[in-house]
Design an enzyme around this catalytic site. Sequence first.
Site, PDB file in Angstrom:
ATOM      1  N   LYS A  22       0.898  -1.229  -0.019  1.00 57.52           N
ATOM      2  CA  LYS A  22       0.118  -0.011  -0.045  1.00 57.52           C
ATOM      3  C   LYS A  22       0.747   1.168   0.056  1.00 57.52           C
ATOM      4  O   LYS A  22       0.726   2.347  -0.793  1.00 57.52           O
ATOM      5  CB  LYS A  22      -0.758  -0.047   1.265  1.00 57.52           C
ATOM      6  N   ASN A  23       1.923   1.220   0.750  1.00 65.75           N
ATOM      7  CA  ASN A  23       2.457   2.530   1.148  1.00 65.75           C
ATOM      8  C   ASN A  23       3.707   2.801  -0.087  1.00 65.75           C
ATOM      9  O   ASN A  23       4.211   3.920  -0.116  1.00 65.75           O
ATOM     10  CB  ASN A  23       3.254   2.629   2.309  1.00 65.75           C
ATOM     11  N   ARG A 102      -3.672   9.897   4.412  1.00 70.68           N
ATOM     12  CA  ARG A 102      -2.622  10.789   4.627  1.00 70.68           C
ATOM     13  C   ARG A 102      -1.693  11.066   3.219  1.00 70.68           C
ATOM     14  O   ARG A 102      -1.258  12.084   2.913  1.00 70.68           O
ATOM     15  CB  ARG A 102      -1.527   9.760   5.522  1.00 70.68           C
ATOM     16  N   CYS A 126      -4.435   7.768   9.496  1.00 67.99           N
ATOM     17  CA  CYS A 126      -4.648   7.039  10.998  1.00 67.99           C
ATOM     18  C   CYS A 126      -4.397   7.964  12.029  1.00 67.99           C
ATOM     19  O   CYS A 126      -3.521   8.939  12.100  1.00 67.99           O
ATOM     20  CB  CYS A 126      -3.715   5.689  10.977  1.00 67.99           C
ATOM     21  N   ARG A 131       0.852  14.472  13.703  1.00 66.02           N
ATOM     22  CA  ARG A 131       0.851  14.431  12.378  1.00 66.02           C
ATOM     23  C   ARG A 131       1.136  15.605  11.483  1.00 66.02           C
ATOM     24  O   ARG A 131       0.357  15.966  10.582  1.00 66.02           O
ATOM     25  CB  ARG A 131      -0.015  13.394  11.745  1.00 66.02           C
ATOM     26  N   LEU A 135       7.604  19.861   7.885  1.00 63.89           N
ATOM     27  CA  LEU A 135       8.741  19.523   7.095  1.00 63.89           C
ATOM     28  C   LEU A 135       8.390  19.042   5.554  1.00 63.89           C
ATOM     29  O   LEU A 135       9.162  19.863   4.967  1.00 63.89           O
ATOM     30  CB  LEU A 135       9.240  18.200   7.339  1.00 63.89           C
ATOM     31  N   LYS A 171      14.156  16.110  10.796  1.00 64.24           N
ATOM     32  CA  LYS A 171      13.672  14.613  11.250  1.00 64.24           C
ATOM     33  C   LYS A 171      13.409  13.807  10.172  1.00 64.24           C
ATOM     34  O   LYS A 171      13.065  14.237   9.077  1.00 64.24           O
ATOM     35  CB  LYS A 171      12.463  15.064  12.122  1.00 64.24           C
ATOM     36  N   VAL A 172      13.464  12.619  10.251  1.00 63.82           N
ATOM     37  CA  VAL A 172      12.984  11.674   9.231  1.00 63.82           C
ATOM     38  C   VAL A 172      11.641  11.647   8.921  1.00 63.82           C
ATOM     39  O   VAL A 172      10.930  11.140   9.932  1.00 63.82           O
ATOM     40  CB  VAL A 172      13.544  10.101   9.490  1.00 63.82           C
ATOM     41  N   ASP A 316       4.703   0.551  12.118  1.00 63.29           N
ATOM     42  CA  ASP A 316       3.626  -0.364  11.397  1.00 63.29           C
ATOM     43  C   ASP A 316       3.482  -1.594  11.744  1.00 63.29           C
ATOM     44  O   ASP A 316       2.453  -2.123  11.532  1.00 63.29           O
ATOM     45  CB  ASP A 316       3.383  -0.054   9.826  1.00 63.29           C
ATOM     46  N   ILE A 338       8.040   6.964  17.220  1.00 67.46           N
ATOM     47  CA  ILE A 338       7.567   7.846  15.738  1.00 67.46           C
ATOM     48  C   ILE A 338       6.393   8.515  16.236  1.00 67.46           C
ATOM     49  O   ILE A 338       6.259   9.544  15.655  1.00 67.46           O
ATOM     50  CB  ILE A 338       7.424   6.716  14.815  1.00 67.46           C
ATOM     51  N   ARG A 408      -8.747  -0.308   4.659  1.00 64.35           N
ATOM     52  CA  ARG A 408      -7.597   0.451   3.927  1.00 64.35           C
ATOM     53  C   ARG A 408      -6.289  -0.280   3.530  1.00 64.35           C
ATOM     54  O   ARG A 408      -5.422   0.096   2.748  1.00 64.35           O
ATOM     55  CB  ARG A 408      -7.175   1.382   5.093  1.00 64.35           C
TER      56      ARG A 408
HETATM   57  C1  LIG Z   1       1.089   6.203   3.806  1.00 64.69           C
HETATM   58  C2  LIG Z   1       2.250   6.017   4.351  1.00 64.69           C
HETATM   59  O1  LIG Z   1       3.378   5.640   3.680  1.00 64.69           O
HETATM   60  N1  LIG Z   1       2.345   6.097   5.676  1.00 64.69           N
HETATM   61  C3  LIG Z   1       3.375   6.094   6.520  1.00 64.69           C
HETATM   62  C4  LIG Z   1       4.259   7.099   6.627  1.00 64.69           C
HETATM   63  O2  LIG Z   1       3.462   7.919   7.134  1.00 64.69           O
HETATM   64  P1  LIG Z   1       3.859   9.505   7.213  1.00 64.69           P
HETATM   65  O3  LIG Z   1       4.618   9.936   5.919  1.00 64.69           O
HETATM   66  O4  LIG Z   1       2.788  10.473   7.672  1.00 64.69           O
HETATM   67  O5  LIG Z   1       4.999   9.420   8.537  1.00 64.69           O
HETATM   68  P2  LIG Z   1       6.160  10.359   8.578  1.00 64.69           P
HETATM   69  O6  LIG Z   1       7.419   9.474   8.414  1.00 64.69           O
HETATM   70  O7  LIG Z   1       6.145  11.591   7.863  1.00 64.69           O
HETATM   71  O8  LIG Z   1       6.235  10.921  10.155  1.00 64.69           O
HETATM   72  C5  LIG Z   1       7.559  10.468  10.982  1.00 64.69           C
HETATM   73  C6  LIG Z   1       7.516  11.214  12.277  1.00 64.69           C
HETATM   74  O9  LIG Z   1       7.689  12.620  11.748  1.00 64.69           O
HETATM   75  C7  LIG Z   1       6.746  13.472  12.071  1.00 64.69           C
HETATM   76  N2  LIG Z   1       6.464  14.698  11.081  1.00 64.69           N
HETATM   77  C8  LIG Z   1       6.276  14.176   9.901  1.00 64.69           C
HETATM   78  C9  LIG Z   1       5.988  15.149   8.904  1.00 64.69           C
HETATM   79  C10 LIG Z   1       6.210  16.521   9.147  1.00 64.69           C
HETATM   80  O10 LIG Z   1       6.105  17.493   8.419  1.00 64.69           O
HETATM   81  N3  LIG Z   1       6.461  16.891  10.589  1.00 64.69           N
HETATM   82  C11 LIG Z   1       6.793  15.891  11.560  1.00 64.69           C
HETATM   83  O11 LIG Z   1       6.938  16.330  12.534  1.00 64.69           O
HETATM   84  C12 LIG Z   1       5.234  12.836  12.186  1.00 64.69           C
HETATM   85  O12 LIG Z   1       4.363  13.231  13.341  1.00 64.69           O
HETATM   86  C13 LIG Z   1       5.838  11.408  12.936  1.00 64.69           C
HETATM   87  O13 LIG Z   1       6.200  11.827  14.275  1.00 64.69           O
HETATM   88  O14 LIG Z   1       5.323   6.754   7.350  1.00 64.69           O
HETATM   89  C14 LIG Z   1       5.171   6.285   8.741  1.00 64.69           C
HETATM   90  C15 LIG Z   1       6.433   6.078   9.702  1.00 64.69           C
HETATM   91  O15 LIG Z   1       7.166   4.991   8.837  1.00 64.69           O
HETATM   92  C16 LIG Z   1       4.328   5.032   8.631  1.00 64.69           C
HETATM   93  O16 LIG Z   1       3.802   4.933  10.040  1.00 64.69           O
HETATM   94  C17 LIG Z   1       2.749   5.317   7.623  1.00 64.69           C
HETATM   95  O17 LIG Z   1       2.196   3.987   7.696  1.00 64.69           O
HETATM   96  C1  LIG Z   2      -0.425   4.602   9.540  1.00 63.00           C
HETATM   97  C2  LIG Z   2      -0.553   4.071   8.081  1.00 63.00           C
HETATM   98  O1  LIG Z   2      -1.166   4.850   6.989  1.00 63.00           O
HETATM   99  P1  LIG Z   2      -1.493   6.312   6.769  1.00 63.00           P
HETATM  100  O2  LIG Z   2      -0.006   7.106   7.071  1.00 63.00           O
HETATM  101  O3  LIG Z   2      -2.213   6.538   5.704  1.00 63.00           O
HETATM  102  O4  LIG Z   2      -2.211   6.695   7.994  1.00 63.00           O
HETATM  103  C3  LIG Z   2      -0.127   2.999   7.847  1.00 63.00           C
HETATM  104  O5  LIG Z   2      -0.121   2.452   6.889  1.00 63.00           O
HETATM  105  O6  LIG Z   2      -0.036   1.969   9.013  1.00 63.00           O
END
Ligand SMILES: CC(=O)N[C@H]1[C@@H](OP(=O)(O)OP(=O)(O)OC[C@H]2O[C@@H](n3ccc(=O)[nH]c3=O)[C@H](O)[C@@H]2O)O[C@H](CO)[C@@H](O)[C@@H]1O
Ligand SMILES: C=C(OP(=O)(O)O)C(=O)O
Length: 429
Positions: A22-23, A102, A126, A131, A135, A171-172, A316, A338, A408
């Site tokens: 999915k991701n 997301r 989710c 979130r 960044l 931050k990653v 995840d 995370i 989903r």
């Molecule tokens: C659709 C998809 O692929 N979703 C995945 C993606 O979510 P997603 O891309 O939303 O997750 P991120 O890697 O961005 O988030 C990691 C951390 O960075 C923080 N953050 C992120 C962006 C930002 O602008 N500022 C900030 O502070 C978030 O709150 C979190 O604490 O990666 C997550 C971490 O592996 C997974 O759990 C999700 O399943």
């Molecule tokens: C958190 C997840 O998805 P999303 O980032 O779309 O909420 C997930 O795939 O576990």
Amino acid sequence: MDRIRIVGGNPLIGSIPISGAKNAALPLMIASLLTSETLTLKNVPHLADVAQLARILGNHGVDLTVVGKRLGDNGDHGQTYRLRAAEIVDTTAPYELVSRMRASFWVLGPLIARMHKAKVSLPGGCAIGTRPVDLHLQALEALGAEIELDGGYVLASAPGGLKGAHIAFPKVSVGATHNTLMAATLAKGETLIENAAREPEIGDLADCLNKMGAKIEGIGSSTLHIQGVDELHGAEHAVLPDRIETGTYAMAVAATGGDVVLEGARPELWQSALELLRNSGVEIEERENAIRVARNGSGVGPSSVETEPFPGFPTDLQAQLLALMSLADGTSTVRETIFENRFMHVQELARLGAHIDLKGDTAVVTGVKSLRGAQVMATDLRASVSLVIAGLAAEGETVINRVYHLDRGFERIEEKLGQCGAEIERLSS
Ligand SMILES: CC(=O)N[C@H]1[C@@H](OP(=O)(O)OP(=O)(O)OC[C@H]2O[C@@H](n3ccc(=O)[nH]c3=O)[C@H](O)[C@@H]2O)O[C@H](CO)[C@@H](O)[C@@H]1O
Ligand SMILES: C=C(OP(=O)(O)O)C(=O)O
């Protein structure tokens, strides 16, 4: 609202085909916005999030044809999608569509890169923490976009087009890396992204973008060099197998006992979780294009782990691990680093008899001899599947409410588990 009913206690025996991730499928579909030519994606999973993204892309003018069959029908592997954004007819991604998931926010980078403007609603996804998207916005600003926030929307414009920049993420972030990478492919000049996420789904997107004519180096590392090009063209790409689905079914087998071959799974995509299971006494055999997981007779050892960006243990899989560790011989500690609110499953697992104490960001799990079935509520995608794992291992009947979360991200889950001997059915209402 559909529910899932499970009568637990059966070991899982057989084989399970692993779907496309999915991701990975979601950002790959979004990449179709970057070219007027056809992007063909193979092994696309049949999931609610994929269908929702198809609606969002359709609103921007992407013409989408599904030419493959669903995984399993006549041995076909996943669906094949042909996406063609000959013209972008609308640069707005509305709240009604984007608020449900997301990844939909990742249309922002490609739309600004190709159309020099975009209006995208702040995203959903989710409910596992605040979130933010700071960044994403900072990186796009560094590439020359002017950004305003108004009424829950991000309004972005770059009248003269984007320009390459040096971006060092503090931050990653998986999503911010996807968004920036796609935007940078069409920016003028060179972009350097430091502290990029290294998740395999980023590599899958970058490989596909290179097939489309992008010039990306450093794939798989935390430093990505992108030499912008004037335009991208069509390409064909197969979505990589879902490492979270793989880890989930492996943990289900570890919880129930049994012997299952996960067809199409790739060990290098979930090495950290694979090692954890091995250290807990689960038998794992790496085969060509498959992984065999078995547990016969022996118990499962406890573990201590922190969630981390790839290649660390994935957030995840944290919920699924808690379900498994609920039955371990001893006490486990699992720290979530995370997302600050990703323990909603703890109170539901407790209904089945799990002993989990939450201490801040750490769950302390005291293994019990057995779980007992109960009525439970799915709260998010991976939380839902942790309840499926616990229900499969529990004695008696478990009914999981709100399974739309599960749809989903898990393709044909009842069928895949049912063919391995699980007593599991969907109750439609
Ligand atoms: C659709 C998809 O692929 N979703 C995945 C993606 O979510 P997603 O891309 O939303 O997750 P991120 O890697 O961005 O988030 C990691 C951390 O960075 C923080 N953050 C992120 C962006 C930002 O602008 N500022 C900030 O502070 C978030 O709150 C979190 O604490 O990666 C997550 C971490 O592996 C997974 O759990 C999700 O399943
Ligand atoms: C958190 C997840 O998805 P999303 O980032 O779309 O909420 C997930 O795939 O576990």
